[in-house]
Design an enzyme around this catalytic site. Structure first.
Site, short mmCIF file in Angstrom:
data_model
loop_
_atom_site.label_atom_id
_atom_site.label_comp_id
_atom_site.label_asym_id
_atom_site.label_seq_id
_atom_site.Cartn_x
_atom_site.Cartn_y
_atom_site.Cartn_z
N ASP A 1 11.68 -49.58 4.20
CA ASP A 1 10.84 -48.48 4.69
C ASP A 1 9.58 -48.38 3.84
OD1 ASP A 1 10.43 -46.63 6.71
OD2 ASP A 1 11.28 -44.97 5.58
N GLY B 1 7.18 -40.99 1.08
CA GLY B 1 7.21 -42.45 1.15
C GLY B 1 7.12 -43.16 -0.18
#
Length: 417
Positions: free
Chosen positions: A306, A325
């Site tokens: 990811d 993130g």
């Protein structure tokens, strides 16, 4: 181009060469020989490394860069080089750029700009126009130009009828719909897991219910419509159970988990370090162990880094204001090798192609070479010096790892770390 890979232990359970230490000769991108003691000839580049191992090429189903529009986060050129040096030969690129790809021409732009790299890029097109969640994008057109699935990255499909229409429409061309598992009405503006840790630090939490409610809804819709559904980056024990039951019922559903959620728990947020702000949030140890069990029994189909670069201005701010993130390509193998061992790590790193309609490589004489190179025993601490991405926002900083990617040979191109 001639490449001779010397004395490499092959990790490929489906191959007759599994667990054998052999030389591999590659000429013009094709495997010419796999045997012991191949002689080095003129105009042949030799690849050697201490305790060298290789496998079929690794794939990551969820990678983000920035270009076009956010080149300050990551360019396509450096992102593709980072993926190659991290051991990946294939990446699914999320539509996070601006404007995001939601037409066939935008998909072609990405494919054309990256076709000379060793890594092959497989664009993931937006499910809806401009990722706004209102109207379906040009799904069939995008697939015809190379999109492997459709996903408004990290944006849940709030309108259940939109998911119903997407699953019905894509059946006409065997398309794969992705649905991010979060009910925003439950998650609200919270940014960490709802648990004792969030209470201790005074941050509002996202309960497991926000994920599980969305997954339950999506599975009911899938049962009604048919079609193919992929649920990216699940994070709770109950999510694993919901998907396991759906598979037993014969629903065409798959799912992934982010490596960060396999490795860390919400205890990491105590220091308010925004490196640990990811979505889905880090959950409890019970959830983490359930996720590990899910990848071991096959309920969870694939793992992903990811990988999401973001600038220092977007990350080094107050925790609640920071971007979600983390980057993760560079240390993915070291994390997985440490968690589950080398053979399972390679299994996880090579899974996912069939689900996305990507041709599986083969490790056989006469086949196109698509190979990842690595050392499973190299011990090191993951520091900023190991980061190849333009952005440095990593959740894995200063982790002690075992196992390191060396590079790849793919698309008739050798890239070494």
């Amino acid at each position: 181009m001639k490449i001779l890979i010397k004395s490499a232990t092959i990790i490929a359970p489906s191959s007759k060469y599994h667990n054998k230490t052999l030389d591999i000769l590659i000429e013009n991108g094709t495997i010419k020989a796999i045997e012991k003691n191949i002689s080095l000839t003129e105009n042949t580049q030799e690849v050697t490394y201490q305790n060298l191992h290789l496998s079929l090429g690794w794939i990551d189903s969820s990678v983000s860069f920035g270009e076009p529009g956010y080149e300050d986060r990551e360019t396509l050129y450096n992102g593709m080089q980072t993926a190659a040096k991290s051991g990946y030969t294939s990446i699914g690129l999320n539509a996070t750029s601006h404007p995001a790809p939601d037409t066939g021409s935008s998909i072609s732009y990405l494919k054309n700009k990256t076709h000379l790299f060793g890594v092959e890029l497989f664009p993931i097109g937006n499910l809806t126009k401009n990722g706004a969640g209102k109207d379906l994008a040009e799904l069939y057109d995008m697939q015809q130009h190379g999109a492997i699935s459709f996903y408004d990255y990290k944006q849940p499909i709030q309108n259940p009828n939109l998911l119903k229409l997407a699953l019905q429409y894509t059946q006409g061309f065997n398309g794969l719909v992705q649905s991010f598992p979060q009910e925003n009405a439950i998650a609200r503006t919270a940014c960490v897991n709802e648990n004792i840790s969030s209470t201790n630090v005074g941050l509002s939490g996202i309960p497991n219910l926000a994920e599980e409610l969305q997954i339950a809804r999506d599975l009911y819709i899938l049962k009604y419509t048919g079609g193919k559904l992929h649920i990216p980056t699940i994070s709770t024990a109950s999510s694993v159970n919901l998907i396991k039951q759906a598979k037993l019922e014969g629903l065409d559903v798959s799912c992934s988990v982010a490596i960060a959620n396999l490795y860390y728990t919400d205890k990491e947020i105590i220091g308010f370090d925004s490196a640990y702000k990811v979505l889905p949030p880090l959950r409890t140890e019970e959830d983490r162990l359930a996720l590990l069990a899910g990848i071991k029994d096959g309920t969870i189909d694939m793992v992903t880094t990811d990988h999401f670069p973001t600038t220092i201005e977007e990350k080094k701010v107050e925790f609640e204001q920071a971007n979600y993130g983390s980057i993760g390509l560079e240390c993915a193998f070291g994390i997985l090798n440490k968690l589950v061992g080398t053979e399972k790590a390679i299994d996880l790193l090579t899974k996912g192609r069939t689900r996305f309609g990507i041709t599986e490589p083969k490790l056989e004489v006469g086949e196109k070479a698509e190979i990842s190179l690595f050392s499973p025993t190299e011990n090191y601490t993951f520091t900023p010096e190991n980061i190849l991405s333009s952005s440095k926002n990593t959740i894995f900083k200063d982790e002690k790892l075992t196992g390191k990617a060396i590079g790849i040979f793919a698309n008739n191109s050798l890239t070494l770390n």
